[in-house]
Design a protein around this motif. Sequence first.
Motif, PDB file in Angstrom:
ATOM      1  N   GLU A   7       0.938  -0.612   0.428  1.00 25.00           N
ATOM      2  CA  GLU A   7       0.147  -0.092   0.209  1.00 25.00           C
ATOM      3  C   GLU A   7       0.743   0.978  -0.173  1.00 25.00           C
ATOM      4  OE1 GLU A   7      -2.419  -0.188   3.321  1.00 25.00           O
ATOM      5  OE2 GLU A   7      -3.824  -1.407   2.571  1.00 25.00           O
ATOM      6  N   MET A   8       1.675   1.291   0.823  1.00 24.56           N
ATOM      7  CA  MET A   8       3.010   2.338   0.908  1.00 24.56           C
ATOM      8  C   MET A   8       3.765   2.476  -0.808  1.00 24.56           C
ATOM      9  SD  MET A   8       5.674   2.881   3.527  1.00 24.56           S
ATOM     10  CE  MET A   8       6.818   2.041   3.143  1.00 24.56           C
ATOM     11  N   ARG A  11       1.272   4.159  -2.963  1.00 27.81           N
ATOM     12  CA  ARG A  11       0.616   5.361  -2.437  1.00 27.81           C
ATOM     13  C   ARG A  11       1.721   6.779  -2.213  1.00 27.81           C
ATOM     14  NH1 ARG A  11       0.356   4.266   2.637  1.00 27.81           N
ATOM     15  NH2 ARG A  11      -1.986   3.511   2.765  1.00 27.81           N
ATOM     16  N   GLU A  12       2.828   6.054  -2.145  1.00 29.15           N
ATOM     17  CA  GLU A  12       4.080   7.219  -2.307  1.00 29.15           C
ATOM     18  C   GLU A  12       3.797   7.341  -4.055  1.00 29.15           C
ATOM     19  OE1 GLU A  12       8.183   5.748  -0.925  1.00 29.15           O
ATOM     20  OE2 GLU A  12       6.993   6.092   0.874  1.00 29.15           O
ATOM     21  N   GLY A  15       1.068   9.523  -5.342  1.00 30.81           N
ATOM     22  CA  GLY A  15       0.906  10.659  -4.716  1.00 30.81           C
ATOM     23  C   GLY A  15       2.120  11.822  -5.188  1.00 30.81           C
ATOM     24  N   SER A  22      -5.038  12.944  -2.026  1.00 32.66           N
ATOM     25  CA  SER A  22      -4.658  12.196  -1.182  1.00 32.66           C
ATOM     26  C   SER A  22      -4.260  11.040  -2.143  1.00 32.66           C
ATOM     27  CB  SER A  22      -5.598  12.467  -0.353  1.00 32.66           C
ATOM     28  OG  SER A  22      -6.849  12.343  -0.822  1.00 32.66           O
ATOM     29  N   VAL A  23      -4.033   9.848  -1.494  1.00 35.79           N
ATOM     30  CA  VAL A  23      -4.664   8.640  -2.005  1.00 35.79           C
ATOM     31  C   VAL A  23      -4.844   7.852  -0.959  1.00 35.79           C
ATOM     32  CG1 VAL A  23      -2.891   6.494  -2.902  1.00 35.79           C
ATOM     33  CG2 VAL A  23      -2.486   9.318  -3.664  1.00 35.79           C
ATOM     34  N   GLU A  24      -5.923   6.609  -1.316  1.00 33.77           N
ATOM     35  CA  GLU A  24      -5.944   5.717  -0.497  1.00 33.77           C
ATOM     36  C   GLU A  24      -5.922   4.893  -0.795  1.00 33.77           C
ATOM     37  OE1 GLU A  24     -10.143   6.559   1.111  1.00 33.77           O
ATOM     38  OE2 GLU A  24      -9.611   8.953   0.982  1.00 33.77           O
ATOM     39  N   VAL A  25      -5.111   4.158  -0.360  1.00 34.65           N
ATOM     40  CA  VAL A  25      -5.156   2.391  -0.738  1.00 34.65           C
ATOM     41  C   VAL A  25      -4.961   0.946   0.146  1.00 34.65           C
ATOM     42  CG1 VAL A  25      -3.227   0.546  -1.588  1.00 34.65           C
ATOM     43  CG2 VAL A  25      -2.618   3.354  -1.982  1.00 34.65           C
ATOM     44  N   SER A  26      -5.743   0.116  -0.213  1.00 32.09           N
ATOM     45  CA  SER A  26      -6.469  -1.091   0.275  1.00 32.09           C
ATOM     46  C   SER A  26      -5.811  -1.793   0.207  1.00 32.09           C
ATOM     47  CB  SER A  26      -7.958  -1.051   0.971  1.00 32.09           C
ATOM     48  OG  SER A  26      -8.460  -2.286   1.314  1.00 32.09           O
ATOM     49  N   LEU A  32      -8.122   1.976  -5.268  1.00 29.78           N
ATOM     50  CA  LEU A  32      -7.592   3.011  -4.838  1.00 29.78           C
ATOM     51  C   LEU A  32      -8.203   3.728  -5.000  1.00 29.78           C
ATOM     52  CD1 LEU A  32      -4.744   4.529  -5.677  1.00 29.78           C
ATOM     53  CD2 LEU A  32      -4.306   4.127  -7.556  1.00 29.78           C
ATOM     54  N   VAL A  34      -7.886   8.004  -5.458  1.00 30.11           N
ATOM     55  CA  VAL A  34      -7.393   9.226  -5.799  1.00 30.11           C
ATOM     56  C   VAL A  34      -8.058  10.319  -5.523  1.00 30.11           C
ATOM     57  CG1 VAL A  34      -5.589  11.004  -7.484  1.00 30.11           C
ATOM     58  CG2 VAL A  34      -5.069   8.090  -6.964  1.00 30.11           C
TER      59      VAL A  34
END
Length: 59
Positions: A7-8, A11-12, A15, A22-26, A32, A34
Amino acid sequence: MTCGHCEMSVREEVGEIPGVRSVEVSHESGALRVRSEQPVQDAAVLAAVAEAGYSAVRA
């Protein structure tokens, strides 16, 4: 994706796209989300996900 580190990474990379707020990832759902200040091209998001080592499709 199988963990928080995955996820990180996504996200990076996502981003870093200009305008992304913002970015949300699961990793559990594979989702995902955005949020951006301006329109972001799907191709840019897909390329960033690929740069992180994963693949994505627009839902």
